[in-house]
Design an enzyme around this catalytic site. Structure first.
Site, mmCIF file in Angstrom:
data_model
loop_
_atom_site.group_PDB
_atom_site.id
_atom_site.type_symbol
_atom_site.label_atom_id
_atom_site.label_comp_id
_atom_site.label_asym_id
_atom_site.label_seq_id
_atom_site.Cartn_x
_atom_site.Cartn_y
_atom_site.Cartn_z
ATOM 1 N N LYS A 34 -2.249 4.704 6.685
ATOM 2 C CA LYS A 34 -0.862 4.559 6.216
ATOM 3 C C LYS A 34 0.157 5.114 7.206
ATOM 4 O O LYS A 34 -0.176 5.857 8.116
ATOM 5 C CB LYS A 34 -0.713 5.167 4.808
ATOM 6 C CG LYS A 34 -1.301 4.199 3.759
ATOM 7 C CD LYS A 34 -1.136 4.651 2.323
ATOM 8 C CE LYS A 34 -1.732 3.576 1.398
ATOM 9 N NZ LYS A 34 -1.911 4.049 0.034
ATOM 10 N N ARG A 62 -10.248 5.517 -0.793
ATOM 11 C CA ARG A 62 -10.047 4.075 -0.578
ATOM 12 C C ARG A 62 -9.718 3.890 0.897
ATOM 13 O O ARG A 62 -8.661 4.338 1.349
ATOM 14 C CB ARG A 62 -8.892 3.612 -1.478
ATOM 15 C CG ARG A 62 -8.581 2.139 -1.399
ATOM 16 C CD ARG A 62 -7.383 1.828 -2.309
ATOM 17 N NE ARG A 62 -7.072 0.407 -2.292
ATOM 18 C CZ ARG A 62 -6.339 -0.186 -1.356
ATOM 19 N NH1 ARG A 62 -5.826 0.513 -0.369
ATOM 20 N NH2 ARG A 62 -6.106 -1.489 -1.424
HETATM 21 N N1 HH2 Z 1 -2.840 1.658 -1.532
HETATM 22 C C1 HH2 Z 1 -2.614 0.353 -1.259
HETATM 23 C C2 HH2 Z 1 -2.997 -0.639 -2.184
HETATM 24 N N2 HH2 Z 1 -3.608 -0.319 -3.338
HETATM 25 N N3 HH2 Z 1 -4.492 1.303 -4.796
HETATM 26 C C3 HH2 Z 1 -4.706 2.590 -5.086
HETATM 27 N N4 HH2 Z 1 -5.314 2.923 -6.242
HETATM 28 N N5 HH2 Z 1 -4.344 3.612 -4.242
HETATM 29 C C4 HH2 Z 1 -3.718 3.361 -3.051
HETATM 30 O O1 HH2 Z 1 -3.373 4.322 -2.323
HETATM 31 C C5 HH2 Z 1 -3.461 1.993 -2.702
HETATM 32 C C6 HH2 Z 1 -3.863 0.977 -3.622
HETATM 33 C C7 HH2 Z 1 -1.949 -0.037 0.017
HETATM 34 O O2 HH2 Z 1 -2.864 -0.267 1.044
HETATM 35 P P1 HH2 Z 1 -3.420 -1.711 1.479
HETATM 36 O O3 HH2 Z 1 -4.122 -2.378 0.347
HETATM 37 O O4 HH2 Z 1 -4.248 -1.541 2.696
HETATM 38 O O5 HH2 Z 1 -2.141 -2.532 1.909
HETATM 39 P P2 HH2 Z 1 -1.259 -3.640 1.188
HETATM 40 O O6 HH2 Z 1 -0.707 -3.049 -0.055
HETATM 41 O O7 HH2 Z 1 -0.198 -3.973 2.207
HETATM 42 O O8 HH2 Z 1 -2.164 -4.804 0.875
#
Ligand code: HH2
Length: 273
Positions: free
Chosen positions: A204, A239
């Site tokens: 992040k 995650r």
């Molecule tokens: N972070 C993201 C998405 N979903 N769910 C939980 N429970 N906790 C988190 O910290 C979290 C999440 C954001 O990361 P990412 O899926 O890599 O990116 P994007 O939202 O751009 O798809």
């Protein structure tokens, strides 16, 4: 928990796994690297992201979930706050709900209760579109903790037992650098609630700010530091995008935690110098 975004625009892996076959191959690769859960999402939640209609999320994630569920026993979680998407994902073979709005929708709470699956309750200030505009807290750790405990109790009022409720402080969701650091520093207070804790710091922005790494894919070492801190503090699930590298982090943290306990030295650690 390995991240699998079937989206064109996720901040780190956007566009890489929009094709179902590639998404499935990456999911299986993360399983072979030791992921205990694969978290699949069809909508980016990065700051400023526009929402994706449920029908499009379903079109993106369902074929991937069906195929992965046929090929692996590893549980699949669905990252969505839309009840229709969650329902379709469960029918396709998902068995965990990851809801970044912490069951804001009563229908989602009812679905989690009926289907008897674990549910991730995440904290967010605002919405993805607005959350990084000007996040503000008097006491970020106390406020996030109070919110999550209140939402966990609400989940229990829908007959979702506490052992199926996983709480997540929502790193990067309506948080400044300082807020993220305070939440990580005091993550043990979340563990002390007795609920399982999930943390998602992987690649992040705040890690890029600290390390000067502009490209998310270059943030694995920074991510590793947060994973080590979280696991040492008793966090149950991290995650992450870089599953193989974070498995090594996990193994070393666990070896340190377990050393000195009779019978705890096992496997590759045995003959280490
Ligand atoms: N972070 C993201 C998405 N979903 N769910 C939980 N429970 N906790 C988190 O910290 C979290 C999440 C954001 O990361 P990412 O899926 O890599 O990116 P994007 O939202 O751009 O798809």
């Amino acid at each position: 928990m390995g991240v699998l975004n079937v989206t064109p625009d996720s901040f780190s892996d956007g566009g890489q796994f929009l094709d179902a076959e590639r998404a499935v191959a990456h999911g299986l690769e993360m399983v072979s690297q030791g992921a205990a859960i694969i978290d699949i999402g069809g909508e980016s939640t990065r700051p400023g992201a526009a929402s994706v209609p449920p029908v499009e999320q379903v079109r993106r994630v369902v074929p991937v979930i069906e195929s992965l569920a046929r090929q692996t026993e590893v549980p699949i979680s669905i990252d969505t706050c839309d009840v229709e998407v969650a329902r379709a994902a469960l029918a396709a073979g998902a068995s965990i709900l990851n809801d970044i709005t912490a069951l804001a929708d009563d229908d989602m709470a009812r679905l989690a209760a009926e289907s008897q699956v674990p549910v991730v309750l995440m904290h967010m200030q605002g919405t993805p579109r607005t959350m990084q505009a000007d996040p503000y807290y008097e006491d970020v750790v106390g406020e996030v903790l109070d919110f999550l405990v209140a939402r966990a109790r609400r989940a229990e009022s829908f007959d979702i037992p506490g052992e199926r409720v996983w709480i997540d402080p929502g790193i990067g969701f309506g948080k400044t650098l300082e807020h993220n650091l305070l939440l990580l520093k005091h993550i043990g207070r979340f563990v002390a609630t007795g609920y399982r804790v999930l943390v998602g710091p992987s690649r992040k922005r705040f890690i890029g700010t600290i390390t000067g790494r502009e490209k998310p894919a270059d943030r694995a070492f920074g991510t590793a530091a947060t994973v080590a801190l979280c696991v040492a503090a008793g966090v149950s699930i991290v995650r992450v995008h870089d599953v193989a590298a974070m498995q090594d982090v996990l193994r070393v943290v666990r070896a340190v935690q377990e050393c000195g306990t009779p019978g705890s030295i096992h496997g590759p650690v045995k003959n280490a110098q």
